[in-house]
Write a protein that holds these residues in place. Structure first.
Motif, mmCIF file in Angstrom:
data_model
loop_
_atom_site.group_PDB
_atom_site.id
_atom_site.type_symbol
_atom_site.label_atom_id
_atom_site.label_comp_id
_atom_site.label_asym_id
_atom_site.label_seq_id
_atom_site.Cartn_x
_atom_site.Cartn_y
_atom_site.Cartn_z
ATOM 1 N N LEU A 1 -17.946 -44.198 -27.051
ATOM 2 C CA LEU A 1 -17.145 -44.981 -26.110
ATOM 3 C C LEU A 1 -17.432 -44.608 -24.658
ATOM 4 O O LEU A 1 -17.208 -45.418 -23.750
ATOM 5 C CB LEU A 1 -15.653 -44.778 -26.400
ATOM 6 N N ALA A 2 -17.904 -43.387 -24.407
ATOM 7 C CA ALA A 2 -18.227 -42.926 -23.051
ATOM 8 C C ALA A 2 -18.956 -41.605 -23.149
ATOM 9 O O ALA A 2 -18.839 -40.884 -24.146
ATOM 10 C CB ALA A 2 -16.958 -42.766 -22.216
ATOM 11 N N ASP A 3 -19.733 -41.293 -22.097
ATOM 12 C CA ASP A 3 -20.248 -39.934 -21.972
ATOM 13 C C ASP A 3 -19.465 -39.227 -20.879
ATOM 14 O O ASP A 3 -18.827 -39.863 -20.041
ATOM 15 C CB ASP A 3 -21.756 -39.917 -21.698
ATOM 16 N N PRO B 1 -11.511 -37.122 -24.789
ATOM 17 C CA PRO B 1 -12.948 -37.159 -24.488
ATOM 18 C C PRO B 1 -13.823 -36.833 -25.699
ATOM 19 O O PRO B 1 -14.886 -37.436 -25.887
ATOM 20 C CB PRO B 1 -13.110 -36.099 -23.389
ATOM 21 N N ASP B 2 -13.387 -35.883 -26.510
ATOM 22 C CA ASP B 2 -14.150 -35.529 -27.700
ATOM 23 C C ASP B 2 -14.289 -36.738 -28.617
ATOM 24 O O ASP B 2 -15.384 -37.040 -29.123
ATOM 25 C CB ASP B 2 -13.454 -34.374 -28.437
ATOM 26 N N VAL C 1 -18.354 -43.009 -11.302
ATOM 27 C CA VAL C 1 -17.569 -43.207 -12.522
ATOM 28 C C VAL C 1 -17.560 -44.675 -12.956
ATOM 29 O O VAL C 1 -17.622 -45.586 -12.124
ATOM 30 C CB VAL C 1 -16.116 -42.717 -12.305
ATOM 31 N N ASP C 2 -17.527 -44.909 -14.255
ATOM 32 C CA ASP C 2 -17.193 -46.220 -14.814
ATOM 33 C C ASP C 2 -16.636 -45.992 -16.209
ATOM 34 O O ASP C 2 -16.516 -44.851 -16.663
ATOM 35 C CB ASP C 2 -18.390 -47.186 -14.815
ATOM 36 N N ASP C 3 -16.264 -47.071 -16.886
ATOM 37 C CA ASP C 3 -15.587 -46.943 -18.182
ATOM 38 C C ASP C 3 -16.451 -46.266 -19.243
ATOM 39 O O ASP C 3 -15.923 -45.789 -20.249
ATOM 40 C CB ASP C 3 -15.157 -48.318 -18.694
ATOM 41 N N ASN C 4 -17.765 -46.218 -19.017
ATOM 42 C CA ASN C 4 -18.657 -45.584 -19.990
ATOM 43 C C ASN C 4 -19.185 -44.237 -19.513
ATOM 44 O O ASN C 4 -19.961 -43.593 -20.223
ATOM 45 C CB ASN C 4 -19.848 -46.514 -20.286
ATOM 46 N N HIS C 5 -18.753 -43.829 -18.314
ATOM 47 C CA HIS C 5 -19.296 -42.595 -17.721
ATOM 48 C C HIS C 5 -18.184 -41.877 -16.966
ATOM 49 O O HIS C 5 -17.789 -42.294 -15.880
ATOM 50 C CB HIS C 5 -20.449 -42.947 -16.781
ATOM 51 N N MET C 6 -17.661 -40.801 -17.559
ATOM 52 C CA MET C 6 -16.564 -40.045 -16.977
ATOM 53 C C MET C 6 -17.003 -38.586 -16.809
ATOM 54 O O MET C 6 -18.194 -38.287 -16.896
ATOM 55 C CB MET C 6 -15.302 -40.207 -17.829
ATOM 56 N N SER C 7 -16.083 -37.683 -16.536
ATOM 57 C CA SER C 7 -16.544 -36.338 -16.185
ATOM 58 C C SER C 7 -15.490 -35.273 -16.424
ATOM 59 O O SER C 7 -14.307 -35.567 -16.640
ATOM 60 C CB SER C 7 -16.967 -36.289 -14.706
ATOM 61 N N LEU C 8 -15.924 -34.020 -16.339
ATOM 62 C CA LEU C 8 -15.044 -32.863 -16.310
ATOM 63 C C LEU C 8 -15.711 -31.780 -15.487
ATOM 64 O O LEU C 8 -16.931 -31.759 -15.324
ATOM 65 C CB LEU C 8 -14.746 -32.331 -17.705
ATOM 66 N N MET C 9 -14.887 -30.885 -14.930
ATOM 67 C CA MET C 9 -15.417 -29.707 -14.257
ATOM 68 C C MET C 9 -15.573 -28.613 -15.313
ATOM 69 O O MET C 9 -14.624 -28.307 -16.039
ATOM 70 C CB MET C 9 -14.467 -29.227 -13.161
#
Length: 304
Positions: free
Chosen positions: A262-264, A254-255, A141-149
């Motif tokens: 701003l991030a993927d 996130p959308d 993870v970083d400020d430009n790369h986040m996630s969801l299940m």
């Protein structure tokens, strides 16, 4: 990078379920669904849990969790309330319920200083999901790369009424293009007993395939999300001040971040099977599912 934090959304009023389901017993020794989530989070390397609650629930929650989690994981509480001024809104607005899940996440700002995962208190996500999220939050993870299940919609339905889901559009790289909160998803059955999954919007039914990827509010964030929320929330409140049912949902954030570069958001696949308790009729199904997991050795008979 330090241990990630687990943020548990437990401020809901449980209007459809009929009681405080956040602490209702489902396991063989009265374990709540939150107990299983925390157990899985500890095994996955999480170092802190923050319960977002209504202030009037604090004593019940402390009696339920403080003693048994002592020495196992750091515990903190944050209150979701109606004080809008701390979020940049300079007036009071009469409401009977808080402003939604993204508003709840904002309430945890002072308790979170690194990568964190957000989950619902009344959803059972499974060990595999926590393990994969823990790995993502400690190594990727970083400020430009986040996630969801991402769960399959057909595996997240209730037979007893409508549910709310964040419906995802996923690209070829396995990243989220968009997520849209749908609040009236249910099985539409015909006279022959056949059923399909639909959601209603403005009185019109729209069919959704069973393999549609949906968010179950299992997100991997950095504190950058708080900044985005703080920027968007005042405008949302002003635009919806006269709508008592409007809610500032997590998928909105996130959308927005994806669409504005701003991030993927990586959609993490999981073999875990989701189940939850939206309605009181769901309880025996959840109890049976947990009993099977215990019998299969996935969980000990007594967690803590």
């Amino acid at each position: 990078m330090g241990k990630p934090t687990l943020v548990v959304l437990a401020a809901g009023m449980a209007s459809r379920y009929g009681s405080l389901k956040q602490v209702d017993g489902f396991g063989p020794h009265g374990e709540s669904i939150i107990d299983y989530s925390i157990y899985d989070a500890i095994r996955a390397g999480f170092g802190k849990v923050v319960f977002i609650i209504r202030e009037e629930f604090e004593q019940v929650m402390r009696e339920k969790f403080d003693a048994k989690l002592a020495g196992k994981i750091e515990v903190a509480y944050a209150f979701q309330d109606f004080d809008l001024r701390k979020f940049g809104v300079d007036r009071d607005i009469e409401r009977t319920k808080p402003w939604g899940t993204a508003h709840a996440v904002m309430s945890a700002m002072k308790e979170v200083d690194g990568p964190f995962c957000v989950i619902n208190a009344d959803d059972f996500y499974g060990a595999d999901a926590f393990q994969k999220m823990g790995e993502f939050l400690t190594s990727e993870v970083d400020d430009n790369h986040m996630s969801l299940m991402g769960f399959e919609l057909g595996n997240t339905m209730s037979d007893y009424g409508y549910v709310s889901r964040g419906v995802c559009e996923v690209n070829e790289q396995g990243h989220m293009n968009s997520v849209t909160e749908r609040v009236n998803i249910y099985y539409d059955k015909n006279d022959n007993g056949d059923k399909k999954i639909v959601f209603e919007e403005n009185g019109v039914k729209h069919e959704l395939p069973a393999d549609t990827r949906v968010s179950m509010n299992f997100w991997g964030f950095t504190p950058k999300v708080f900044e985005v929320c703080m920027n968007l929330f005042p405008t949302f409140v002003e635009e919806n001040a006269d709508n008592p049912k409007s809610e500032f949902f997590i998928p909105t954030i996130p959308d927005y971040m994806v669409k504005h570069g701003l991030a993927d958001f990586k959609v993490i696949p999981t073999s875990s099977k989701w189940f939850g308790v939206t309605y009181v009729e769901d309880k025996p199904i959840v109890q049976e599912s947990i009993s099977k997991l215990v019998a299969d050795g996935v969980y000990p008979e007594k967690l803590f």
